[in-house]
Design a protein around this motif. Structure first.
Motif, PDB file in Angstrom:
ATOM      1  N   TYR A  50       0.835  -1.212   0.000  1.00 46.90           N
ATOM      2  CA  TYR A  50       0.000   0.000   0.000  1.00 46.90           C
ATOM      3  C   TYR A  50       0.865   1.255   0.000  1.00 46.90           C
ATOM      4  N   PHE A  51       1.906   1.260   0.828  1.00 47.74           N
ATOM      5  CA  PHE A  51       2.788   2.430   0.900  1.00 47.74           C
ATOM      6  C   PHE A  51       3.443   2.710  -0.463  1.00 47.74           C
ATOM      7  N   VAL A  52       4.012   1.680  -1.082  1.00 49.28           N
ATOM      8  CA  VAL A  52       4.704   1.852  -2.371  1.00 49.28           C
ATOM      9  C   VAL A  52       3.725   2.275  -3.462  1.00 49.28           C
ATOM     10  N   LEU A  53       2.560   1.654  -3.502  1.00 48.13           N
ATOM     11  CA  LEU A  53       1.595   1.979  -4.561  1.00 48.13           C
ATOM     12  C   LEU A  53       0.981   3.369  -4.366  1.00 48.13           C
ATOM     13  N   ILE A  54       0.827   3.799  -3.124  1.00 46.79           N
ATOM     14  CA  ILE A  54       0.342   5.168  -2.886  1.00 46.79           C
ATOM     15  C   ILE A  54       1.354   6.172  -3.418  1.00 46.79           C
ATOM     16  N   VAL A  55       2.628   5.931  -3.151  1.00 40.29           N
ATOM     17  CA  VAL A  55       3.675   6.813  -3.693  1.00 40.29           C
ATOM     18  C   VAL A  55       3.647   6.761  -5.215  1.00 40.29           C
ATOM     19  N   PHE A  56       3.511   5.573  -5.787  1.00 44.82           N
ATOM     20  CA  PHE A  56       3.496   5.399  -7.243  1.00 44.82           C
ATOM     21  C   PHE A  56       2.325   6.151  -7.883  1.00 44.82           C
ATOM     22  N   PHE A  57       1.130   5.967  -7.341  1.00 42.90           N
ATOM     23  CA  PHE A  57      -0.060   6.557  -7.962  1.00 42.90           C
ATOM     24  C   PHE A  57      -0.206   8.055  -7.694  1.00 42.90           C
ATOM     25  N   PHE A  58       0.321   8.523  -6.562  1.00 43.58           N
ATOM     26  CA  PHE A  58       0.143   9.932  -6.217  1.00 43.58           C
ATOM     27  C   PHE A  58       1.417  10.765  -6.403  1.00 43.58           C
ATOM     28  N   PHE A  59       2.405  10.220  -7.079  1.00 43.47           N
ATOM     29  CA  PHE A  59       3.650  10.945  -7.312  1.00 43.47           C
ATOM     30  C   PHE A  59       3.391  12.251  -8.069  1.00 43.47           C
ATOM     31  N   GLY A  60       2.626  12.170  -9.149  1.00 41.83           N
ATOM     32  CA  GLY A  60       2.335  13.363  -9.956  1.00 41.83           C
ATOM     33  C   GLY A  60       1.573  14.419  -9.176  1.00 41.83           C
ATOM     34  N   VAL A  61       0.619  13.993  -8.375  1.00 44.04           N
ATOM     35  CA  VAL A  61      -0.162  14.924  -7.562  1.00 44.04           C
ATOM     36  C   VAL A  61       0.752  15.635  -6.565  1.00 44.04           C
ATOM     37  N   PHE A  62       1.609  14.871  -5.913  1.00 45.67           N
ATOM     38  CA  PHE A  62       2.540  15.458  -4.941  1.00 45.67           C
ATOM     39  C   PHE A  62       3.489  16.440  -5.619  1.00 45.67           C
ATOM     40  N   LYS A  63       4.019  16.048  -6.781  1.00 46.46           N
ATOM     41  CA  LYS A  63       4.965  16.922  -7.491  1.00 46.46           C
ATOM     42  C   LYS A  63       4.288  18.224  -7.905  1.00 46.46           C
ATOM     43  N   ALA A  73      10.002  24.518  -3.458  1.00 44.63           N
ATOM     44  CA  ALA A  73      10.555  24.367  -4.809  1.00 44.63           C
ATOM     45  C   ALA A  73      11.739  23.399  -4.851  1.00 44.63           C
ATOM     46  N   PHE A  74      12.546  23.379  -3.799  1.00 45.26           N
ATOM     47  CA  PHE A  74      13.724  22.511  -3.802  1.00 45.26           C
ATOM     48  C   PHE A  74      13.343  21.028  -3.844  1.00 45.26           C
ATOM     49  N   ILE A  75      12.138  20.700  -3.346  1.00 43.58           N
ATOM     50  CA  ILE A  75      11.709  19.295  -3.319  1.00 43.58           C
ATOM     51  C   ILE A  75      11.358  18.799  -4.713  1.00 43.58           C
ATOM     52  N   THR A  76      10.917  19.685  -5.600  1.00 42.10           N
ATOM     53  CA  THR A  76      10.457  19.247  -6.921  1.00 42.10           C
ATOM     54  C   THR A  76      11.594  18.799  -7.824  1.00 42.10           C
ATOM     55  N   SER A  77      12.823  19.072  -7.458  1.00 38.97           N
ATOM     56  CA  SER A  77      13.964  18.605  -8.241  1.00 38.97           C
ATOM     57  C   SER A  77      14.059  17.087  -8.126  1.00 38.97           C
ATOM     58  N   TYR A  78      14.211  16.422  -9.265  1.00 34.55           N
ATOM     59  CA  TYR A  78      14.326  14.967  -9.235  1.00 34.55           C
ATOM     60  C   TYR A  78      15.585  14.513  -8.483  1.00 34.55           C
ATOM     61  N   LYS A  79      16.591  15.370  -8.423  1.00 33.43           N
ATOM     62  CA  LYS A  79      17.812  15.039  -7.678  1.00 33.43           C
ATOM     63  C   LYS A  79      17.524  14.842  -6.195  1.00 33.43           C
ATOM     64  N   ILE A  80      16.511  15.549  -5.703  1.00 31.32           N
ATOM     65  CA  ILE A  80      16.116  15.433  -4.296  1.00 31.32           C
ATOM     66  C   ILE A  80      14.986  14.422  -4.132  1.00 31.32           C
ATOM     67  N   LEU A  81      13.985  14.534  -4.993  1.00 30.85           N
ATOM     68  CA  LEU A  81      12.744  13.770  -4.837  1.00 30.85           C
ATOM     69  C   LEU A  81      12.939  12.264  -5.016  1.00 30.85           C
ATOM     70  N   LEU A  82      13.609  11.847  -6.076  1.00 31.88           N
ATOM     71  CA  LEU A  82      13.754  10.413  -6.336  1.00 31.88           C
ATOM     72  C   LEU A  82      14.611   9.694  -5.285  1.00 31.88           C
ATOM     73  N   PRO A  83      15.757  10.268  -4.886  1.00 34.73           N
ATOM     74  CA  PRO A  83      16.487   9.609  -3.790  1.00 34.73           C
ATOM     75  C   PRO A  83      15.692   9.583  -2.482  1.00 34.73           C
ATOM     76  N   ALA A  84      14.913  10.637  -2.222  1.00 38.25           N
ATOM     77  CA  ALA A  84      14.099  10.657  -0.998  1.00 38.25           C
ATOM     78  C   ALA A  84      13.048   9.546  -1.032  1.00 38.25           C
ATOM     79  N   ILE A  85      12.458   9.332  -2.187  1.00 37.93           N
ATOM     80  CA  ILE A  85      11.466   8.251  -2.321  1.00 37.93           C
ATOM     81  C   ILE A  85      12.143   6.891  -2.140  1.00 37.93           C
ATOM     82  N   ALA A  86      13.291   6.711  -2.780  1.00 38.77           N
ATOM     83  CA  ALA A  86      14.020   5.445  -2.642  1.00 38.77           C
ATOM     84  C   ALA A  86      14.394   5.186  -1.186  1.00 38.77           C
ATOM     85  N   LEU A  87      14.862   6.229  -0.499  1.00 36.50           N
ATOM     86  CA  LEU A  87      15.210   6.082   0.926  1.00 36.50           C
ATOM     87  C   LEU A  87      13.983   5.769   1.769  1.00 36.50           C
ATOM     88  N   SER A  88      12.845   6.379   1.424  1.00 33.91           N
ATOM     89  CA  SER A  88      11.618   6.088   2.193  1.00 33.91           C
ATOM     90  C   SER A  88      11.180   4.640   1.989  1.00 33.91           C
TER      91      SER A  88
END
Length: 199
Positions: A50-63, A73-88
């Protein structure tokens, strides 16, 4: 996905629905298999999926949401966002694996919510199919009745032709009827000698 189909019933081609369904089912299946092998516990697997699929389906909404606020604004950079998601994902798996709890109640609650949601959306879909809800969409001049009597001059010298299609721009009639907005674009173009279809 079913919610999106119901929300835009009749507007999404069946081929696109089939492709999306296959894609979403494939992603979900991969996540389930990986989580089950990693966690080796049914309820923890359910929670992690559920956690992974919520991130997957709502990624665009969050961005999109983070773009609306300058201080995010700093969060919207993929350099920050994608590693943060992977770490989560890693942190969630580590927490669930190390936790002595079974997470039975919350897993069952999430499963019941998903089942109820699926039943409601299936009911809405069935209603839409039997009532032919797609026929009620007002997308302009679907029968081409507004341009059926257009006459083209039979001059031997043909004029320059400009075909202007304002993409994603509602017709003046729809803007007037649904939003009480008086669009002057049609009148402006007509005053310059353009033919404008009233759709």
């Amino acid at each position: 996905m079913l919610h999106g189909i119901n929300q835009h019933f009749g507007l999404i081609p069946q081929r696109d629905i089939a492709i999306l369904l296959a894609y979403y089912l494939s992603v979900s299946l991969v996540v389930i298999v990986v989580a089950k092998r990693l966690l080796r516990h049914t309820y923890k697997t359910v929670l992690y999926v559920y956690f992974v699929l919520i991130v997957f389906f709502f990624f665009g909404v969050f961005k999109d949401l983070t773009r609306q606020f300058d201080w995010l604004a700093f969060i919207t950079s993929y350099k920050i966002l994608l590693p943060a998601i992977a770490l989560s994902f890693i942190a969630a798996a580590w927490f669930l694996k190390r936790s002595p709890g079974t997470f039975r109640r919350i897993s069952l609650l999430l499963t019941i919510i998903a089942a109820v949601n699926l039943l409601v959306e299936t009911g809405i879909f069935t209603y839409n199919v039997f009532t032919k809800s797609s026929a009620s969409y007002d997308l302009g001049d679907a029968e081409h009745s507004l341009i059926s009597d257009v006459e083209v001059a039979g001059n031997s010298r043909r004029p320059h032709l400009f075909w202007i299609v304002p993409d994603e721009y509602s017709s003046s009639e729809v803007l007037r009827k649904n939003f009480e907005f008086q669009n002057t674009l049609d009148a402006d173009l007509r005053s310059k000698g353009f033919f404008v279809a009233d759709s």
